[in-house]
Write an enzyme that holds these catalytic residues in place. Sequence first.
Site, PDB file in Angstrom:
ATOM      1  N   LYS A  93       0.768  -1.278  -0.275  1.00  0.00           N
ATOM      2  CA  LYS A  93       0.113  -0.013   0.132  1.00  0.00           C
ATOM      3  C   LYS A  93       0.977   1.252   0.034  1.00  0.00           C
ATOM      4  O   LYS A  93       0.692   2.259  -0.910  1.00  0.00           O
ATOM      5  CB  LYS A  93      -0.901  -0.120   1.479  1.00  0.00           C
ATOM      6  CG  LYS A  93      -2.164   0.746   1.154  1.00  0.00           C
ATOM      7  CD  LYS A  93      -3.092   0.370   2.094  1.00  0.00           C
ATOM      8  CE  LYS A  93      -2.489   0.396   3.479  1.00  0.00           C
ATOM      9  NZ  LYS A  93      -2.462  -0.624   4.589  1.00  0.00           N
ATOM     10  N   THR A  95       4.066   1.416  -0.749  1.00  0.00           N
ATOM     11  CA  THR A  95       4.871   1.244  -2.144  1.00  0.00           C
ATOM     12  C   THR A  95       3.749   2.076  -3.244  1.00  0.00           C
ATOM     13  O   THR A  95       4.202   2.833  -4.215  1.00  0.00           O
ATOM     14  CB  THR A  95       5.222   0.251  -2.337  1.00  0.00           C
ATOM     15  OG1 THR A  95       5.960  -0.603  -1.283  1.00  0.00           O
ATOM     16  CG2 THR A  95       6.149   0.067  -3.616  1.00  0.00           C
ATOM     17  N   ARG A 116       2.034   7.790   6.718  1.00  0.00           N
ATOM     18  CA  ARG A 116       2.476   7.839   8.257  1.00  0.00           C
ATOM     19  C   ARG A 116       3.761   7.409   8.216  1.00  0.00           C
ATOM     20  O   ARG A 116       4.514   6.864   7.635  1.00  0.00           O
ATOM     21  CB  ARG A 116       1.411   6.779   8.825  1.00  0.00           C
ATOM     22  CG  ARG A 116       0.137   6.720   8.938  1.00  0.00           C
ATOM     23  CD  ARG A 116      -0.629   5.577   9.140  1.00  0.00           C
ATOM     24  NE  ARG A 116      -0.504   4.838   8.045  1.00  0.00           N
ATOM     25  CZ  ARG A 116      -0.782   3.473   8.225  1.00  0.00           C
ATOM     26  NH1 ARG A 116      -1.015   2.939   9.354  1.00  0.00           N
ATOM     27  NH2 ARG A 116      -0.364   2.720   7.085  1.00  0.00           N
ATOM     28  N   PHE A 323      -3.973  -0.814   7.073  1.00  0.00           N
ATOM     29  CA  PHE A 323      -4.682  -2.146   7.203  1.00  0.00           C
ATOM     30  C   PHE A 323      -5.551  -1.954   5.796  1.00  0.00           C
ATOM     31  O   PHE A 323      -5.170  -1.591   4.808  1.00  0.00           O
ATOM     32  CB  PHE A 323      -5.417  -2.459   8.208  1.00  0.00           C
ATOM     33  CG  PHE A 323      -4.466  -2.808   9.422  1.00  0.00           C
ATOM     34  CD1 PHE A 323      -3.258  -3.214   9.351  1.00  0.00           C
ATOM     35  CD2 PHE A 323      -4.966  -2.432  10.890  1.00  0.00           C
ATOM     36  CE1 PHE A 323      -2.439  -3.385  10.435  1.00  0.00           C
ATOM     37  CE2 PHE A 323      -4.124  -2.797  11.892  1.00  0.00           C
ATOM     38  CZ  PHE A 323      -2.943  -3.133  11.614  1.00  0.00           C
ATOM     39  N   PHE A 403       3.855  -8.624  -9.391  1.00  0.00           N
ATOM     40  CA  PHE A 403       4.999  -9.221  -9.362  1.00  0.00           C
ATOM     41  C   PHE A 403       5.384 -10.175 -10.395  1.00  0.00           C
ATOM     42  O   PHE A 403       4.789 -10.533 -11.366  1.00  0.00           O
ATOM     43  CB  PHE A 403       4.749 -10.253  -7.830  1.00  0.00           C
ATOM     44  CG  PHE A 403       4.818  -9.631  -6.612  1.00  0.00           C
ATOM     45  CD1 PHE A 403       3.832  -8.791  -6.185  1.00  0.00           C
ATOM     46  CD2 PHE A 403       5.761 -10.178  -5.672  1.00  0.00           C
ATOM     47  CE1 PHE A 403       3.692  -8.287  -4.947  1.00  0.00           C
ATOM     48  CE2 PHE A 403       5.633  -9.616  -4.261  1.00  0.00           C
ATOM     49  CZ  PHE A 403       4.667  -8.588  -3.949  1.00  0.00           C
TER      50      PHE A 403
END
Lengths: 578, 578
Positions: A93, A95, A116, A323, A403
């Site tokens: 997230k 990244t 954050r 999250f 990926f």
Amino acid sequence: MPLQYNESAPAAPAEAELPPPGTPDIEIARSVQPQSILLLAQQRFGLPADSLIPFGHYKAKLNMKHFGLPDPATYGKLVLVTAVTPTPAGEGKTTTSVGLNDGLNRLGVKSSVCLREPSLGPCFGMKGGAAGGGRAQVIPMEDINLHFNGDFHAITAAHNLLASIIDNHIHWGSESGLDPRYISWRRVMDLNDRALRNMIVGLGGAAHGLPRETGFDITVASEIMAILCMADGLADLRQRLARIIIGRRRDLSPVTVGDLGAEGAMAILLRDALQPNLVQSLEHNPVFIHGGPFANIAHGCNSVMATRYALSLNDVVVTEAGFGADLGAEKFIDIKCRQSGLRPDAAVLVCTVRALKMQAGTAKSKLATPDVQAVYAGSDNLQRHIRNLRQFGLTPVVSINRFPTDSDDEIAAIQAICGDWGVRAIPAQHWAEGGAGATDLAQAVMDQMDAGEPDVQFLYPDELPLTEKIETIATRLYDAARVDFSPDAKRQLEEYEQLGFGHLPVCIAKTQYSFSANPKLRGAPSGHVLPVREVRLCAGAGFVVAVCGDIMTMPGLPRHPAALDMGLNAEGDVYGLV
Amino acid sequence: MPLQYNESAPAAPAEAELPPPGTPDIEIARSVQPQSILLLAQQRFGLPADSLIPFGHYKAKLNMKHFGLPDPATYGKLVLVTAVTPTPAGEGKTTTSVGLNDGLNRLGVKSSVCLREPSLGPCFGMKGGAAGGGRAQVIPMEDINLHFNGDFHAITAAHNLLASIIDNHIHWGSESGLDPRYISWRRVMDLNDRALRNMIVGLGGAAHGLPRETGFDITVASEIMAILCMADGLADLRQRLARIIIGRRRDLSPVTVGDLGAEGAMAILLRDALQPNLVQSLEHNPVFIHGGPFANIAHGCNSVMATRYALSLNDVVVTEAGFGADLGAEKFIDIKCRQSGLRPDAAVLVCTVRALKMQAGTAKSKLATPDVQAVYAGSDNLQRHIRNLRQFGLTPVVSINRFPTDSDDEIAAIQAICGDWGVRAIPAQHWAEGGAGATDLAQAVMDQMDAGEPDVQFLYPDELPLTEKIETIATRLYDAARVDFSPDAKRQLEEYEQLGFGHLPVCIAKTQYSFSANPKLRGAPSGHVLPVREVRLCAGAGFVVAVCGDIMTMPGLPRHPAALDMGLNAEGDVYGLV
């Protein structure tokens, strides 16, 4: 006395030849020479040097005295980055947030990202650093992970100053009537330290205070962390601090920080920390990193101050929430947006082929094997999050964090599933390619915003009773059959209503690994029961926490902490911080 | 990438019209606009901007990577400021150090002053800020008193990271053999918090560690604080950290930080803190403030790093040592100079008419009444300190920190007494007048150094056994009849000798209010007995502490802490910090 950047300083360095993908993050981070932060602020935002407070040459705080509070009329558009339910496979997230911002800047959009701050605890435990990864990182990486401009230390100091004033107040006779048996304010430390969870302090005789049970939480769990992130300027910060409830009298009436008169000294300690931090990505785009409240017992978003200032300086601001979307996006909208007046203009939902396969039960060791069926099976989790975001009035753009082992068929499957929801799914390769790998995603986000402004809705109105607020979240977002309140929780919620806190939003503290309170229940479970074990009133932060299951507010270290493999090399550079 | 100060920035502000004497320190401090610290470093030292790490526009750290370690061949002269035995009347050692440096600069001497950093604990308790006073102050005063460039927070974090690694090590089975009953490493916090002095941690069951007794000290009492102040670069820092003894095995053999492998991560946390801080006086003269070890259980001087760098950049460096000369000057020479190779070229002994009168028993309420006889009677304390400094090979210049109520006869009395010792005593009025009030003192110090280089001697050689080192200090400096070692202390000292630590210097922890261990014994007592209750081995800092009497390593807050009268005004400025 005007302080200005040096006009003769060189322009941003040309695009560097970066190390190949797979190189440790810290080595990639260190291979890029950062731009002078004062110069970057001048070039990007036209800010004079005295509007910033430098911390070294590559980090700075925005000087609130220079700015005053930003005017909402000047705001750019706000893009919320959220994600499917997290798995051990990693979704990326942060990244994606960094890569999307770099992608937007490549499209010529004046954009920043708000993130954050990382905590020292996980950094020395297992997790390592937290400033993005691969070629989508924020620099200077070591500084961001260590002490970053002193914010968490200031929060720790303010939190513990209050604790010392409370114990001192008891020691000298408790003029306020505070009952030592009902002190709820603990202490904090920005470390993982299980031995401090439960303790008896005040031992050694009358000269050393009153013996009582208490303990330490990790700093990110401090209500002051949440307050710093919700506060809208110094005056609001001070008022919120004064509202904190630190315990009860014998008659159970609450005792606040204001009753003790400690809010002024606490505000002094937090004054600098309230100012947002400006750093840069590997591609020299502006990044605001400020505040880091837990995403379970707090709201898990960067500070309102950082978002506000970033919006006033940019056309687009990317921000992330902790999250999955069930926790992060819900709290972002129902808590942060509700209190601050901010509204997202778009949402990005991060998912990976690997995460969906894990949601379907694929073992971590088999994630590299193409398996379209598993992607379909695990997509119920993705679809639940899409449906949920729709309930807030947001149609997300799905970002597929690609990926190398993902097959084209698997990517196409996600796109087909999203297509059925009228949602675009865009593969993104910012981890391997930086902003160049995220321009498609950036364009899709811009297209989404061009198509019209969303009508963002809260999930529940302020007036709904606290129990019903919890039930609304549980049934409408988690698909729980019902909520099971413990007798204590039920009694306390009633008391909060009577004390006049019934209008506050609720903050659900539950596992991030499932829509339910059971971390092993993957996919998109329904019909489960959400157990509310206890509730906590954060009168300063402005929400009521509903604790569902076991929530750890002071982590422990593993058998072999990451700290033991860290050090400084002969040049004084950090190694082992991954 | 060269980073430079802005050449177009204005020169140092013209001499300001300062508020009248008696104005609160913070108002005087705030009435002066500081010079850009990068510009000051360039103008005074010819330093380019990238040799500094700015913290805001008015504070900076020296960038060790730029400098390497300074070459002693480049050193200027070092002036140690020490004082008579402290009294509640206040002697003004820091104020004199700052004023003397301003006076030296007025004489055209290229000079800086090195001071210790203040702690947050006393700041919120009773003492208020600690950056000089009146017109002899260091600015920015609030920033220096609050979080100052993060040094103490970094020390706190490194200290407590080690503590968490120790408890974690025990939790997972104590591979090193460390016996949990013999863990001597406590935790620290930079606050006054009596409730944390004695505690039982690890409660709540097996998942939460092993229950054991421990506690918190104030950060300035941390061995890491002493280590940071003794370390000669990063490699030495790391080695010192590795040598710290954190506890014992069942066979009583010591367990070190190196045995646990924690020194690398601790060094990472301390890397930035090891770099000296540069700020300025009200008169825009350079001030180094770095490190602040307790002057009782530690050596009470600013860092070796700061003194070294300051010496390499100046012709004269003024530095102070904590408490009176019996503690501060002795430790400065026998510990700091011994370990670092530094030597003072002159000493200034601060005294006041009021302090001498208090030494003679005059009540605080009667200090304003001229009383030459009381000055004579109390001068035995001053004379003892002069005699002691002579034992180190130093003939001090006595600085009489003049108060408005001091009579000319009282000043003359001090001068006459000093004259008998061949010592010059110079009235100084830097508190009221800034550097202009200290030019006579500055000239006297320069004259003293022109007259010849002192032959500085340690009080005892490395080879002397530890017990005899303590006895030497007690008899030769304190005029004690003998030392009374507790059985435990005697046994432990023998053990330290056997473990190979007999060559270390000793650090006496006793009351600062008397030459004896009894704070009520004023003047120049002799024939008393020095009780050594316990001893502690600081293998990392490099000394053995001898605790004489009650020494508090975690202060408490008073009934009405100063914190309760502090806050931020509407402009966001601090009030109540005095």
